[in-house]
Design a protein around this motif. Structure first.
Motif, mmCIF file in Angstrom:
data_model
loop_
_atom_site.group_PDB
_atom_site.id
_atom_site.type_symbol
_atom_site.label_atom_id
_atom_site.label_comp_id
_atom_site.label_asym_id
_atom_site.label_seq_id
_atom_site.Cartn_x
_atom_site.Cartn_y
_atom_site.Cartn_z
ATOM 1 N N ASP A 149 0.825 -1.203 0.000
ATOM 2 C CA ASP A 149 0.000 0.000 0.000
ATOM 3 C C ASP A 149 0.863 1.259 0.000
ATOM 4 O OD1 ASP A 149 -2.306 -1.501 -0.016
ATOM 5 O OD2 ASP A 149 -2.529 -1.491 2.171
ATOM 6 N N ILE A 150 2.010 1.182 0.640
ATOM 7 C CA ILE A 150 2.931 2.320 0.649
ATOM 8 C C ILE A 150 3.460 2.586 -0.754
ATOM 9 C CG2 ILE A 150 5.235 3.055 1.411
ATOM 10 C CD1 ILE A 150 4.583 1.861 4.119
ATOM 11 N N PHE A 151 3.729 1.514 -1.491
ATOM 12 C CA PHE A 151 4.287 1.660 -2.831
ATOM 13 C C PHE A 151 3.231 1.981 -3.891
ATOM 14 C CE2 PHE A 151 7.334 -1.764 -1.129
ATOM 15 C CZ PHE A 151 8.151 -0.804 -0.565
ATOM 16 N N SER A 152 1.970 1.868 -3.541
ATOM 17 C CA SER A 152 0.903 1.993 -4.548
ATOM 18 C C SER A 152 0.650 3.428 -4.993
ATOM 19 C CB SER A 152 -0.401 1.392 -3.995
ATOM 20 O OG SER A 152 -0.865 2.139 -2.876
ATOM 21 N N SER A 153 1.108 4.408 -4.225
ATOM 22 C CA SER A 153 0.898 5.802 -4.601
ATOM 23 C C SER A 153 2.058 6.656 -4.111
ATOM 24 C CB SER A 153 -0.418 6.336 -4.011
ATOM 25 O OG SER A 153 -0.396 6.283 -2.602
ATOM 26 N N GLN A 154 2.175 7.861 -4.644
ATOM 27 C CA GLN A 154 3.258 8.756 -4.275
ATOM 28 C C GLN A 154 2.891 9.585 -3.047
ATOM 29 O OE1 GLN A 154 4.170 11.030 -7.831
ATOM 30 N NE2 GLN A 154 5.800 9.606 -8.393
ATOM 31 N N HIS A 155 3.925 9.961 -2.302
ATOM 32 C CA HIS A 155 3.748 10.868 -1.180
ATOM 33 C C HIS A 155 3.158 12.189 -1.665
ATOM 34 C CE1 HIS A 155 4.758 13.330 2.328
ATOM 35 N NE2 HIS A 155 5.346 14.170 1.508
ATOM 36 N N LYS A 156 2.224 12.735 -0.896
ATOM 37 C CA LYS A 156 1.547 13.973 -1.300
ATOM 38 C C LYS A 156 1.965 15.131 -0.399
ATOM 39 C CE LYS A 156 -2.586 11.941 -3.434
ATOM 40 N NZ LYS A 156 -2.020 10.597 -3.519
ATOM 41 N N ILE A 157 2.173 16.266 -1.028
ATOM 42 C CA ILE A 157 2.519 17.483 -0.302
ATOM 43 C C ILE A 157 1.255 18.095 0.286
ATOM 44 C CG2 ILE A 157 2.190 19.193 -2.127
ATOM 45 C CD1 ILE A 157 5.378 18.992 -0.032
ATOM 46 N N ASP A 158 1.401 18.909 1.319
ATOM 47 C CA ASP A 158 0.280 19.612 1.922
ATOM 48 C C ASP A 158 -0.026 20.856 1.075
ATOM 49 O OD1 ASP A 158 -1.437 21.207 3.491
ATOM 50 O OD2 ASP A 158 -0.631 20.380 5.352
ATOM 51 N N GLU A 159 -1.047 20.770 0.256
ATOM 52 C CA GLU A 159 -1.370 21.869 -0.660
ATOM 53 C C GLU A 159 -1.796 23.130 0.075
ATOM 54 O OE1 GLU A 159 -3.992 20.803 -3.825
ATOM 55 O OE2 GLU A 159 -3.014 18.869 -4.175
ATOM 56 N N ASP A 160 -2.492 22.977 1.206
ATOM 57 C CA ASP A 160 -2.907 24.142 1.982
ATOM 58 C C ASP A 160 -1.686 24.897 2.509
ATOM 59 O OD1 ASP A 160 -5.582 23.615 1.586
ATOM 60 O OD2 ASP A 160 -5.792 22.442 3.432
ATOM 61 N N MET A 161 -0.663 24.159 2.924
ATOM 62 C CA MET A 161 0.549 24.809 3.420
ATOM 63 C C MET A 161 1.274 25.540 2.294
ATOM 64 S SD MET A 161 3.781 23.188 5.532
ATOM 65 C CE MET A 161 2.720 22.687 6.889
ATOM 66 N N TYR A 162 1.260 24.945 1.112
ATOM 67 C CA TYR A 162 1.898 25.611 -0.029
ATOM 68 C C TYR A 162 1.198 26.932 -0.345
ATOM 69 C CZ TYR A 162 3.697 26.394 -4.744
ATOM 70 O OH TYR A 162 4.279 26.937 -5.857
ATOM 71 N N ARG A 163 -0.117 26.919 -0.341
ATOM 72 C CA ARG A 163 -0.868 28.153 -0.614
ATOM 73 C C ARG A 163 -0.593 29.182 0.477
ATOM 74 N NH1 ARG A 163 -4.828 24.492 -2.687
ATOM 75 N NH2 ARG A 163 -5.703 24.188 -0.604
ATOM 76 N N LEU A 164 -0.546 28.734 1.713
ATOM 77 C CA LEU A 164 -0.291 29.659 2.824
ATOM 78 C C LEU A 164 1.091 30.301 2.699
ATOM 79 C CD1 LEU A 164 -1.096 30.885 5.550
ATOM 80 C CD2 LEU A 164 -0.146 28.837 6.659
ATOM 81 N N THR A 165 2.080 29.496 2.326
ATOM 82 C CA THR A 165 3.432 30.025 2.172
ATOM 83 C C THR A 165 3.463 31.137 1.133
ATOM 84 O OG1 THR A 165 4.374 27.875 2.761
ATOM 85 C CG2 THR A 165 5.825 29.410 1.615
ATOM 86 N N ASN A 166 2.752 30.926 0.018
ATOM 87 C CA ASN A 166 2.696 31.957 -1.016
ATOM 88 C C ASN A 166 1.939 33.204 -0.555
ATOM 89 O OD1 ASN A 166 4.164 30.629 -3.096
ATOM 90 N ND2 ASN A 166 2.395 29.354 -3.552
ATOM 91 N N GLU A 167 0.873 32.984 0.196
ATOM 92 C CA GLU A 167 0.066 34.119 0.664
ATOM 93 C C GLU A 167 0.845 34.985 1.657
ATOM 94 O OE1 GLU A 167 -4.217 31.729 0.296
ATOM 95 O OE2 GLU A 167 -3.317 32.136 2.260
ATOM 96 N N LEU A 168 1.618 34.343 2.518
ATOM 97 C CA LEU A 168 2.335 35.090 3.558
ATOM 98 C C LEU A 168 3.613 35.730 3.053
ATOM 99 C CD1 LEU A 168 1.944 32.774 6.704
ATOM 100 C CD2 LEU A 168 0.469 34.621 5.879
ATOM 101 N N SER A 169 4.046 35.348 1.841
ATOM 102 C CA SER A 169 5.304 35.889 1.326
ATOM 103 C C SER A 169 5.099 37.082 0.404
ATOM 104 C CB SER A 169 6.078 34.805 0.571
ATOM 105 O OG SER A 169 5.345 34.373 -0.570
ATOM 106 N N ILE A 170 3.865 37.503 0.263
ATOM 107 C CA ILE A 170 3.571 38.650 -0.614
ATOM 108 C C ILE A 170 4.163 39.934 -0.028
ATOM 109 C CG2 ILE A 170 1.703 40.101 -1.525
ATOM 110 C CD1 ILE A 170 -0.024 37.591 -1.693
#
Length: 319
Positions: free
Chosen positions: A298-319
């Motif tokens: 099951d671990i090998f069946s899919s790729q690790h996923k990034i936290d998309e909400d954190m990515y958006r937050l990082t962009n929002e706070l860096s403006i």
């Protein structure tokens, strides 16, 4: 089960020693014999296996790296080579094996499990790129190492009004870059999971200059491009004084953080519990602060996923 063994494999990460310590002492607490395999899968092949007592893991919890050592062993993919390792374990009466490492290490553990040695995986990698767990051993320590460097670089970036590009590890995952960018207040982060045009970065830097900003920090994950390549690309769109810092293997070293020590200790003890319950072919993990177990397949069946909400937050706070 009366005898188990433990090994560390792949790239080292702070907290591996704490995990080995937990396996050894938990096993001894339950009257099991426990063995350490030195030099990872290579040591399994060469029979570099030694019985361990409580004292063997004394004064180890605070140390970085892995005292069991690690080694790349691509030949372990060969069935005949694995069979030699299995025979070495069986000759000592060892029925179960705990493997501390990343994706490649898990694949070796899965093969051993299919071929008669009960195995449990513990996620040990600074990249935090293993499915089935929110965090891997070493990620928090590496993150804090990066943050400390970012803070120091920002001081000189501000003094000289420069744009610093900091290249961090992570292989094909962007967790280290993303978390360090958010925690370090970086103006821009480049990670493999989300494409970002370099011209967009240049435009953002220019907007900052126009409102009086004197310096910028760009964090780039090694899975996207090198820091040097990023600097060269940036020059095509904006004329700013840039410097590149490649943090490299310093991110793997150092004494593990308290979080990594606790996480590793919980993982190690849980791995022994699973083997004692006659469970195998599993990797331990933690989700929502609860210990979990996941089948290797099951671990090998899919790729690790990034936290998309954190990515958006990082962009929002860096403006």
């Amino acid at each position: 089960m009366k005898k188990i063994a433990v090994l560390t494999s792949g790239g080292d990460s702070p907290g591996m020693n704490a995990a080995v310590r937990a396996v050894v002492r938990k096993a001894i607490y339950h009257d099991l014999e426990v063995y350490g395999v030195y030099q990872g899968y290579q040591g399994l092949i060469t029979n570099n296996i030694k019985q361990m007592d409580r004292g063997a893991v004394g004064d180890k919890i605070q140390r970085g790296g892995t005292f069991l050592q690690s080694a790349r062993c691509p030949e372990f993919k060969e069935p005949k080579v694995r069979q030699q390792g299995i025979e070495n374990l069986k000759a000592l009466g060892i029925e179960g094996l705990v493997v501390v490492g990343g994706d490649g290490s898990y694949r070796g553990a899965q093969r051993l499990n299919e071929e008669g040695i009960k195995t449990i995986g513990i996620p040990g990698t600074i990249d935090n790129d293993i499915n089935g767990t929110d965090f891997t051993i070493g990620f928090d320590t590496a993150l804090n190492t990066i943050i400390e460097v970012v803070d120091k670089i920002r001081d000189t970036a501000s003094s000289h009004e420069r744009t610093f590009i900091i290249e961090v590890m992570g292989r094909d995952a962007g967790d280290l870059a993303l978390w360090s960018a958010l925690a370090g207040g970086a103006e821009t982060v480049l990670i493999p999971e989300f494409k970002k045009d370099v011209q967009e970065i240049a435009d953002k830097i220019q907007q900052g200059i126009e409102r009086g900003k004197k310096h910028s920090i760009i964090i780039v994950a090694e899975g996207v491009m090198s820091g040097k390549d990023c600097a060269e690309e940036l020059k095509k769109y904006i004329n700013v004084d840039t410097r590149v810092s490649v943090l490299g293997h310093m991110q793997r070293g150092g004494s593990p953080s308290g979080i990594d020590r606790v996480l590793a200790s919980r993982f190690g003890a849980y791995a022994v519990d699973l083997l004692m319950n006659d469970e195998s072919g599993l990797a331990v993990g933690i989700q929502n602060n609860k210990l979990t177990k996941t089948k290797f397949e099951d671990i090998f069946s899919s790729q690790h996923k990034i936290d998309e909400d954190m990515y958006r937050l990082t962009n929002e706070l860096s403006i």
